[in-house]
Design a protein around this motif. Structure first.
Motif, short mmCIF file in Angstrom:
data_model
loop_
_atom_site.label_atom_id
_atom_site.label_comp_id
_atom_site.label_asym_id
_atom_site.label_seq_id
_atom_site.Cartn_x
_atom_site.Cartn_y
_atom_site.Cartn_z
N ASN A 169 0.84 -1.20 0.00
CA ASN A 169 0.00 0.00 0.00
C ASN A 169 0.88 1.25 0.00
N TRP A 170 1.02 1.87 -1.18
CA TRP A 170 1.85 3.07 -1.27
C TRP A 170 1.26 4.24 -0.48
N ASN A 171 -0.02 4.17 -0.15
CA ASN A 171 -0.66 5.26 0.60
C ASN A 171 -0.46 5.14 2.11
N SER A 172 0.32 4.16 2.53
CA SER A 172 0.53 3.97 3.97
C SER A 172 1.91 4.45 4.42
N GLY A 173 2.53 5.32 3.63
CA GLY A 173 3.90 5.72 3.90
C GLY A 173 4.06 6.94 4.77
N TYR A 174 5.13 6.94 5.57
CA TYR A 174 5.54 8.10 6.37
C TYR A 174 6.71 8.78 5.67
N LYS A 175 6.64 10.10 5.58
CA LYS A 175 7.78 10.83 5.03
C LYS A 175 8.20 11.91 6.02
N GLU A 176 9.39 12.46 5.79
CA GLU A 176 9.90 13.48 6.70
C GLU A 176 9.18 14.80 6.45
N TYR A 177 8.67 15.40 7.55
CA TYR A 177 7.83 16.59 7.45
C TYR A 177 8.61 17.79 6.93
N ASP A 178 9.76 18.07 7.53
CA ASP A 178 10.59 19.21 7.14
C ASP A 178 12.02 18.88 7.54
N ALA A 179 12.77 18.28 6.61
CA ALA A 179 14.10 17.78 6.92
C ALA A 179 15.06 18.88 7.34
N VAL A 180 14.83 20.11 6.87
CA VAL A 180 15.75 21.20 7.18
C VAL A 180 15.45 21.81 8.54
N ASN A 181 14.19 22.17 8.77
CA ASN A 181 13.84 22.89 10.00
C ASN A 181 13.36 21.97 11.13
N LYS A 182 12.81 20.81 10.77
CA LYS A 182 12.30 19.89 11.78
C LYS A 182 12.72 18.47 11.45
N PRO A 183 14.02 18.21 11.45
CA PRO A 183 14.49 16.87 11.10
C PRO A 183 13.98 15.83 12.09
N GLY A 184 13.60 14.69 11.55
CA GLY A 184 13.11 13.60 12.40
C GLY A 184 11.61 13.59 12.59
N GLU A 185 10.90 14.68 12.20
CA GLU A 185 9.45 14.70 12.32
C GLU A 185 8.83 14.11 11.05
N LEU A 186 7.79 13.30 11.24
CA LEU A 186 7.17 12.59 10.13
C LEU A 186 5.76 13.09 9.87
N SER A 187 5.31 12.90 8.65
CA SER A 187 3.91 13.13 8.31
C SER A 187 3.42 11.92 7.53
N LEU A 188 2.12 11.67 7.64
CA LEU A 188 1.53 10.50 7.00
C LEU A 188 0.82 10.97 5.74
N GLU A 189 1.57 11.09 4.68
CA GLU A 189 1.00 11.54 3.41
C GLU A 189 1.89 11.04 2.28
N GLY A 190 1.28 10.88 1.14
CA GLY A 190 2.04 10.37 0.00
C GLY A 190 2.90 11.43 -0.65
N GLY A 191 3.61 11.00 -1.69
CA GLY A 191 4.40 11.95 -2.47
C GLY A 191 5.76 12.24 -1.90
N ASP A 192 6.47 13.12 -2.60
CA ASP A 192 7.81 13.52 -2.17
C ASP A 192 7.71 14.49 -1.00
N PRO A 193 8.81 14.73 -0.29
CA PRO A 193 10.11 14.10 -0.52
C PRO A 193 10.26 12.79 0.24
N ASN A 194 11.18 11.95 -0.24
CA ASN A 194 11.56 10.77 0.52
C ASN A 194 12.50 11.18 1.64
N ILE A 195 12.73 10.27 2.57
CA ILE A 195 13.71 10.51 3.63
C ILE A 195 15.08 10.18 3.06
N SER A 196 16.01 11.11 3.17
CA SER A 196 17.35 10.89 2.61
C SER A 196 18.13 9.88 3.44
N THR A 197 18.99 9.12 2.77
CA THR A 197 19.83 8.16 3.46
C THR A 197 20.69 8.86 4.51
N PRO A 198 20.90 8.23 5.65
CA PRO A 198 21.80 8.83 6.64
C PRO A 198 23.27 8.67 6.26
#
Length: 677
Positions: free
Chosen positions: A530-559
């Motif tokens: 289910n591609w609609n069940s994905g967590y992505k990073e909310y704001d990697a620059v200002n709020k790193p580590g916070e997630l949102s439950l919505e489709g689409g970009d951006p992906n979480i960048s590799t550490p």
């Protein structure tokens, strides 16, 4: 001797005749007059007072007078008399006799005397005097009367709390649900919906043992109230169904019900829209109606919203996106009593929310508001709680999911959802027996929901409940509990059907240890395929580590390239990444004396992406697999038929008796197998 006897008999006869003459003397026809008593302290002649029940024990009059002068003052008694002024005491009301020449009259005593003749809450002018009486031969003597104006009260106890109930209201005659009012001195107020021709009464308690304030307990009532004529002596509301101000005035013994207006706007119980305004969360502009969220209309007159609330919050409800006439808040002023008041009668609702999420409900039908920590409860024989509503299992509101979420073990059986622990009221089941047990609409026939697990062993599921505004109903879903890593930064690549499995760590957290690539991205998904069940990073620059439950970009960048411990906290919508020095797993337990610092190392099999170990085990060996040397919190175990990363028992044990075993452990597949050689 005989002569002496005759002489004595003659004397006795004369004496007897004389006594009979005395006994036959007729009574006096005109009592003997004397000197009348005189007031020692002349009461004021300009007394004009209103009597109050709350002061019934207080002294109103302190009277004293001189004793009358009779020829014989033995046995003089005194009576306080009162009558309507100008009637010359034609039909006086008289107090009990006293022997002293002084007395104190309390407010309650005077009121009790007045209520023998006069109407409550109506001013009357009376005269008062003292009657002195001795015996029938002596005339009654009187002080000069003095007059006073006084307004008596209906002798009904003024309650410290006042509750309304009945079929004219939304709660019926269930005492425990009776609606509280606001006390202002001896006046009580309530704003609520009333239904035409419904019966109602009041009580001083939310219990069956309370004092009933029904018809006859107020001297006057408004024209839209009449006697219900039932065995309980209730009131009947005869006005049109609508939203009203109810005013119970014990000062004037008056009960009134009237529509409430501000300017040209008449308040109703069912406005088209309601908005939550105030200063209660950082995500909503403070005191800005035009930027405030609309509440969801759950039913006629009932509006609700889920929102985070901070400490020191203040909020109100408005019926338009401006500071207009429709405005509801805490009745009587700032506070959190839960009673609704309209504009001009209210203050702000104050609340310390601690930044937690709450359900805020405005119920104009009941004239009430509620702020409850957002939760829904699960109960049933498919759960660990059974059908014990007092121990129902909580699903908390997760604002990031816009739903109530929990990872809950289920076995075969049934379950239902409830809005409050400990109460069977308002239970939510599936709408019909044909509704898919894996998810769908709640309500309708409220049927028990069958578990998708048909075995007697508990298995972990992701259970969610949310409100669907399009359907105007709650919905639910029951999914197998899982979390997978997908992305070109992971060993799984972008295969949603073959993700890298994570291990449940309790409290909504999932953990795994994985090799990450130097480039690429990834996401967490709670449902395979289910591609609609994905967590992505909310704001990697200002709020790193916070997630949102919505489709689409951006992906979480590799550490970055390396071996990492990845943790996702689905309840708090965050994730962490921790670089681990070496890719190793350790067996710790009976075989090594439970030494966490010197575990037995498993060997990494790069071809099959798993760790292996061949070892001799005794029949009663106990052990766990640990991901990090020296860290008791990095252990794996089996729970609910799946690999788990939660601490504590149970340990693993030798599966088939003493012998030589090959152990294979795969995080990607969440498997741990034992093969006896």
């Amino acid at each position: 001797m005989k002569n002496i006897s005759y002489f004595l008999m003659l004397i006795l006869a004369v004496f007897a005749f004389s006594c009979e003459e005395d006994f036959m003397t007729p009574p006096v026809k005109t009592p003997v007059e004397g000197t009348a008593p005189v007031w020692v302290n002349q009461p004021s002649s300009d007394i004009d007072t209103v009597l109050f029940k709350r002061n019934e024990d207080g002294a109103l009059l302190s009277l004293s007078w001189t004793a009358p002068v009779y020829a014989d003052n033995i046995g003089v008694r005194y009576f306080l008399q009162l009558d309507t002024k100008g009637t010359n005491f034609a039909n006086p009301i008289e107090f009990d006799r006293i022997a002293a020449t002084e007395m104190t009259v309390t407010i309650g005593q005077l009121n009790a005397a007045l209520m023998k003749r006069y109407n409550p809450a109506e001013k009357v002018e009376i005269e008062i005097r003292i009657r002195a009486a001795s015996n029938e031969h002596l005339a009654d003597l009187y002080t000069e009367p003095f007059s006073m104006k006084v307004t008596p009260y209906l002798d009904v106890p003024v309650p410290s709390a006042f509750y309304m109930m009945g079929t004219a209201t939304e709660v019926g005659f269930t005492s425990s649900d009776a609606l509280p009012t606001l006390k202002d001195g001896d006046v009580f107020y309530k704003y609520l919906k009333l239904t035409t021709d419904g019966a109602f009464r009041f009580s001083d308690a939310q219990s069956d043992g309370g004092f009933a304030y029904n018809y006859g307990k107020f001297a006057t009532v408004s024209s839209n109230i009449e006697e219900a004529g039932d065995e309980d002596g209730n009131f009947k509301f005869t006005g049109e169904t609508g939203w009203y101000e109810v005013k119970a005035d014990f000062t004037n013994s008056e009960l009134t019900i009237a529509p409430f207006q501000v300017g040209s706007t008449t308040y109703t119980f069912d406005p088209a829209e309601v908005y939550l305004v105030g200063d209660y969360t950082d995500t909503v502009a403070a005191w800005s109606p035009e930027n405030s969220p609309a509440m969801i209309k759950k039913s006629e007159g009932v509006y609700t919203i889920e929102t985070a609330i901070k400490d020191g919050a203040m909020l109100k409800f408005v019926g338009q996106q401006s500071w207009g006439d429709l405005d509801w808040g805490n009745l009587g002023g700032d506070g959190s009593e839960g009673i609704v008041g309209p504009k001009g009668k209210n203050g702000n609702i104050t609340f310390d929310g601690g930044d937690k999420t709450y359900i805020v409900t405005l119920d104009l039908n009941k004239g009430a508001y509620m702020i409850e920590e957002a939760a829904i409860y699960l109960v049933g024989d498919a759960t660990e709680a059974g059908w014990d509503i007092a121990n129902a299992i909580e699903l908390k509101w997760r604002s990031g999911h816009n739903a109530y979420i929990g990872y809950i073990p289920l076995k075969s059986g049934h379950f239902k959802f409830f809005p409050a622990k400990g109460s069977w009221d308002n239970g939510m089941g599936r709408i019909t027996d044909s509704e898919d047990p894996k998810g769908g609409l709640l309500g309708g026939e409220n049927k028990d929901i069958p578990s998708t697990n048909t075995t007697s062993d508990f298995k972990l599921y992701r259970i969610a409940v949310w409100y669907d505004t399009d359907a105007s109903s709650y919905k639910y879903s029951v999914l197998d509990a899982e979390m997978v890593l997908v992305g070109d930064a992971t060993p799984a690549g972008w295969s949603i059907d073959n993700g890298f499995n994570m291990v449940y760590a309790g409290e909504g957290k999932w953990v795994t240890y994985a090799d990450m690539n130097a480039s690429g991205g990834f996401k967490f998904f709670y449902e395979t395929g289910n591609w609609n069940s994905g967590y992505k990073e909310y704001d990697a620059v200002n709020k790193p580590g916070e997630l949102s439950l919505e489709g689409g970009d951006p992906n979480i960048s590799t550490p970055g390239e390396g071996y990492y411990k990845l943790t996702i906290d689905t309840y708090n919508m965050s994730y962490t990444k921790e670089l681990i020095a070496t890719r190793k797993m350790y067996l710790v337990g009976s075989p090594n004396g439970w030494n966490i610092n010197e575990g037995i190392e498993l060997i990494w099999d790069a071809t099959n992406n798993e760790w292996t170990l061949t070892i001799d085990l005794t029949a009663d060996d106990a052990f766990k697999i640990f991901a990090e040397a020296g860290n008791w919190d990095s252990g794996f175990k089996f729970k609910y038929e799946m690999l788990s990363f939660e601490g504590g028992d149970p340990n693993m044990s030798t599966p088939e008796g003493a012998g030589n075993y090959t152990i294979k452990f795969s995080l990607a597949k969440r498997t741990l197998t034992f093969t006896k050689n």
